[in-house]
Design a protein around this motif. Structure first.
Motif, PDB file in Angstrom:
ATOM      1  N   CYS A 154       0.704  -1.048  -0.091  1.00  0.00           N
ATOM      2  CA  CYS A 154       0.063  -0.188   0.035  1.00  0.00           C
ATOM      3  C   CYS A 154       0.922   1.419   0.024  1.00  0.00           C
ATOM      4  O   CYS A 154       2.141   1.189   0.407  1.00  0.00           O
ATOM      5  CB  CYS A 154      -0.996   0.102   1.311  1.00  0.00           C
ATOM      6  SG  CYS A 154      -2.035  -1.435   1.270  1.00  0.00           S
ATOM      7  N   LYS A 155       0.311   2.169  -0.435  1.00  0.00           N
ATOM      8  CA  LYS A 155       0.912   3.645  -0.497  1.00  0.00           C
ATOM      9  C   LYS A 155      -0.012   4.659  -0.134  1.00  0.00           C
ATOM     10  O   LYS A 155      -0.821   4.830  -0.912  1.00  0.00           O
ATOM     11  CB  LYS A 155       1.780   3.869  -1.747  1.00  0.00           C
ATOM     12  CG  LYS A 155       2.442   5.104  -1.689  1.00  0.00           C
ATOM     13  CD  LYS A 155       3.544   5.276  -3.226  1.00  0.00           C
ATOM     14  CE  LYS A 155       4.393   6.318  -2.970  1.00  0.00           C
ATOM     15  NZ  LYS A 155       5.215   6.412  -4.312  1.00  0.00           N
ATOM     16  N   GLN A 156       0.114   5.668   0.735  1.00  0.00           N
ATOM     17  CA  GLN A 156      -0.854   6.542   0.797  1.00  0.00           C
ATOM     18  C   GLN A 156      -2.161   6.089   0.939  1.00  0.00           C
ATOM     19  O   GLN A 156      -3.077   6.924   0.424  1.00  0.00           O
ATOM     20  CB  GLN A 156      -0.660   7.708  -0.081  1.00  0.00           C
ATOM     21  CG  GLN A 156       0.735   8.492   0.205  1.00  0.00           C
ATOM     22  CD  GLN A 156       1.020   9.461  -1.023  1.00  0.00           C
ATOM     23  OE1 GLN A 156       0.127  10.134  -1.473  1.00  0.00           O
ATOM     24  NE2 GLN A 156       2.348   9.621  -1.718  1.00  0.00           N
ATOM     25  N   ALA A 157      -2.337   5.294   1.859  1.00  0.00           N
ATOM     26  CA  ALA A 157      -3.776   4.686   1.965  1.00  0.00           C
ATOM     27  C   ALA A 157      -4.328   3.980   0.509  1.00  0.00           C
ATOM     28  O   ALA A 157      -5.494   3.690   0.851  1.00  0.00           O
ATOM     29  CB  ALA A 157      -4.804   5.684   2.428  1.00  0.00           C
ATOM     30  N   HIS A 158      -3.655   3.630  -0.281  1.00  0.00           N
ATOM     31  CA  HIS A 158      -4.195   3.084  -1.715  1.00  0.00           C
ATOM     32  C   HIS A 158      -3.549   1.814  -1.685  1.00  0.00           C
ATOM     33  O   HIS A 158      -2.138   1.607  -1.361  1.00  0.00           O
ATOM     34  CB  HIS A 158      -3.745   3.972  -2.713  1.00  0.00           C
ATOM     35  CG  HIS A 158      -4.738   5.139  -2.926  1.00  0.00           C
ATOM     36  ND1 HIS A 158      -4.606   6.152  -2.253  1.00  0.00           N
ATOM     37  CD2 HIS A 158      -5.510   5.340  -3.997  1.00  0.00           C
ATOM     38  CE1 HIS A 158      -5.360   7.219  -2.447  1.00  0.00           C
ATOM     39  NE2 HIS A 158      -6.114   6.783  -3.689  1.00  0.00           N
ATOM     40  N   ILE A 159      -4.167   0.890  -2.247  1.00  0.00           N
ATOM     41  CA  ILE A 159      -3.565  -0.409  -2.839  1.00  0.00           C
ATOM     42  C   ILE A 159      -2.321   0.054  -3.851  1.00  0.00           C
ATOM     43  O   ILE A 159      -2.552   0.899  -4.909  1.00  0.00           O
ATOM     44  CB  ILE A 159      -4.586  -1.453  -3.502  1.00  0.00           C
ATOM     45  CG1 ILE A 159      -5.261  -1.935  -2.344  1.00  0.00           C
ATOM     46  CG2 ILE A 159      -3.644  -2.658  -4.023  1.00  0.00           C
ATOM     47  CD1 ILE A 159      -4.911  -2.933  -1.331  1.00  0.00           C
ATOM     48  N   GLN A 160      -1.049  -0.478  -3.664  1.00  0.00           N
ATOM     49  CA  GLN A 160      -0.283  -0.043  -4.613  1.00  0.00           C
ATOM     50  C   GLN A 160       0.209  -1.152  -5.596  1.00  0.00           C
ATOM     51  O   GLN A 160       0.032  -0.888  -6.834  1.00  0.00           O
ATOM     52  CB  GLN A 160       1.187   0.397  -3.672  1.00  0.00           C
ATOM     53  CG  GLN A 160       2.325   0.677  -4.703  1.00  0.00           C
ATOM     54  CD  GLN A 160       3.739   0.747  -4.023  1.00  0.00           C
ATOM     55  OE1 GLN A 160       3.807   0.459  -2.952  1.00  0.00           O
ATOM     56  NE2 GLN A 160       4.426   1.714  -4.211  1.00  0.00           N
ATOM     57  N   GLU A 161       0.694  -2.173  -4.962  1.00  0.00           N
ATOM     58  CA  GLU A 161       1.299  -3.409  -5.960  1.00  0.00           C
ATOM     59  C   GLU A 161       0.978  -4.650  -5.390  1.00  0.00           C
ATOM     60  O   GLU A 161       0.712  -4.899  -4.512  1.00  0.00           O
ATOM     61  CB  GLU A 161       2.637  -2.971  -5.998  1.00  0.00           C
ATOM     62  CG  GLU A 161       3.089  -1.877  -6.895  1.00  0.00           C
ATOM     63  CD  GLU A 161       4.488  -1.680  -7.199  1.00  0.00           C
ATOM     64  OE1 GLU A 161       5.121  -1.056  -8.048  1.00  0.00           O
ATOM     65  OE2 GLU A 161       5.326  -2.666  -6.555  1.00  0.00           O
ATOM     66  N   ALA A 162       0.948  -5.622  -6.460  1.00  0.00           N
ATOM     67  CA  ALA A 162       1.095  -7.056  -6.095  1.00  0.00           C
ATOM     68  C   ALA A 162       2.442  -7.508  -6.605  1.00  0.00           C
ATOM     69  O   ALA A 162       2.727  -7.361  -7.830  1.00  0.00           O
ATOM     70  CB  ALA A 162       0.056  -7.786  -6.697  1.00  0.00           C
ATOM     71  N   ARG A 163       3.007  -7.997  -5.570  1.00  0.00           N
ATOM     72  CA  ARG A 163       4.378  -8.459  -5.914  1.00  0.00           C
ATOM     73  C   ARG A 163       4.525  -9.959  -5.837  1.00  0.00           C
ATOM     74  O   ARG A 163       4.197 -10.458  -4.884  1.00  0.00           O
ATOM     75  CB  ARG A 163       5.403  -7.788  -4.864  1.00  0.00           C
ATOM     76  CG  ARG A 163       5.597  -6.305  -5.210  1.00  0.00           C
ATOM     77  CD  ARG A 163       6.461  -5.621  -4.087  1.00  0.00           C
ATOM     78  NE  ARG A 163       6.376  -4.090  -4.333  1.00  0.00           N
ATOM     79  CZ  ARG A 163       7.183  -3.275  -3.737  1.00  0.00           C
ATOM     80  NH1 ARG A 163       7.619  -3.562  -2.635  1.00  0.00           N
ATOM     81  NH2 ARG A 163       7.033  -1.852  -4.058  1.00  0.00           N
ATOM     82  N   ILE A 164       5.028 -10.627  -6.754  1.00  0.00           N
ATOM     83  CA  ILE A 164       5.149 -12.067  -6.985  1.00  0.00           C
ATOM     84  C   ILE A 164       6.508 -12.601  -7.213  1.00  0.00           C
ATOM     85  O   ILE A 164       7.092 -11.975  -8.201  1.00  0.00           O
ATOM     86  CB  ILE A 164       4.122 -12.456  -8.286  1.00  0.00           C
ATOM     87  CG1 ILE A 164       2.575 -11.752  -7.828  1.00  0.00           C
ATOM     88  CG2 ILE A 164       4.227 -14.055  -8.450  1.00  0.00           C
ATOM     89  CD1 ILE A 164       1.581 -12.211  -9.207  1.00  0.00           C
ATOM     90  N   CYS A 165       6.775 -13.486  -6.219  1.00  0.00           N
ATOM     91  CA  CYS A 165       8.000 -14.206  -6.432  1.00  0.00           C
ATOM     92  C   CYS A 165       8.207 -15.224  -7.313  1.00  0.00           C
ATOM     93  O   CYS A 165       7.418 -16.272  -7.233  1.00  0.00           O
ATOM     94  CB  CYS A 165       8.327 -14.460  -4.889  1.00  0.00           C
ATOM     95  SG  CYS A 165       8.532 -12.783  -3.558  1.00  0.00           S
TER      96      CYS A 165
END
Length: 213
Positions: free
Chosen positions: A173-184
């Motif tokens: 999250c960033k500044q109360a928003h969903i930011q990214e999905a990080r997949i390994c």
């Protein structure tokens, strides 16, 4: 004493340029593929920059932020490489999944140089990685801003991708928003568990999610 100090300063001056060039290319443990929800990025940053990524005609949802070589702890960046930098045509060709050619160039400079691949190979692998993961269609059906737990986004990715495990997906999250999905992913793009410094999920219960433009 002054003699030792002078010798140390000479050694330090000679060493710093090499240290500032980054880690050795090709040495890493796995990849993190970062998928950014474009409408949220545009609301937070892109609109103020007049980024072409944010124009409604592009219809961007989950875009590829980057494919990042990763250690089990930490990551390499800005590695010295003998590979030629990508052409403008090469970076612009990635805009369909990355939003802009400028992002594609930045990702090569910071992360692609550490893969041991040529720019063409890095972009081809990035495109292949992007294609291996199904982006949940449910988020494209939104017609207005919603607030939801970040865990709901993770659950949606797991449901759409049965081969993924919970410890291989991280939602930020960033500044109360969903930011990214990080997949390994492994070096051959198979799902793997994320390292301890990647696996920390956003804990928000009311993160903002904005619809595709």
């Amino acid at each position: 004493m002054h003699r030792y100090l002078t010798a140390f300063l000479i050694w330090l001056t000679a060493t710093l340029p090499a240290l500032s060039e980054g880690e050795k290319t090709g040495q890493f443990d796995y990849y993190v593929m970062a998928l950014s929800w474009s409408p949220n990025w545009c609301a937070l940053e892109g609109d103020s920059r007049n980024s072409p990524q944010c124009e409604a005609r592009h219809d961007h949802g989950w875009i590829l932020h980057g494919l990042w070589p990763q250690f089990h702890r930490g990551f390499p960046s800005y590695c010295p490489t003998a590979e030629r930098p990508p052409s403008r045509g090469m970076t612009n060709a990635m805009a369909d999944i990355m939003g802009t050619g400028g992002l594609a160039w930045h990702q090569w400079k910071k992360h692609g140089t550490c893969t041991g691949l040529s720019a063409a190979q890095y972009y081809a692998l990035s495109r292949e990685a992007y294609a291996t993961v199904t982006r949940p269609k449910v988020f494209r059906k939104l017609t207005k801003d919603v607030k939801l737990p970040a865990s709901v986004v993770e659950d949606a990715f797991l449901k759409a991708n049965p081969t993924l495990e919970r410890d291989g997906v991280t939602i930020t999250c960033k500044q109360a928003h969903i930011q990214e999905a990080r997949i390994c992913l492994s070096r051959d793009l198979k799902p793997v568990p994320c390292g301890q410094d990647v696996v920390r999920d956003c804990k928000m219960k009311d993160a903002l999610f904005t619809p595709v433009r």
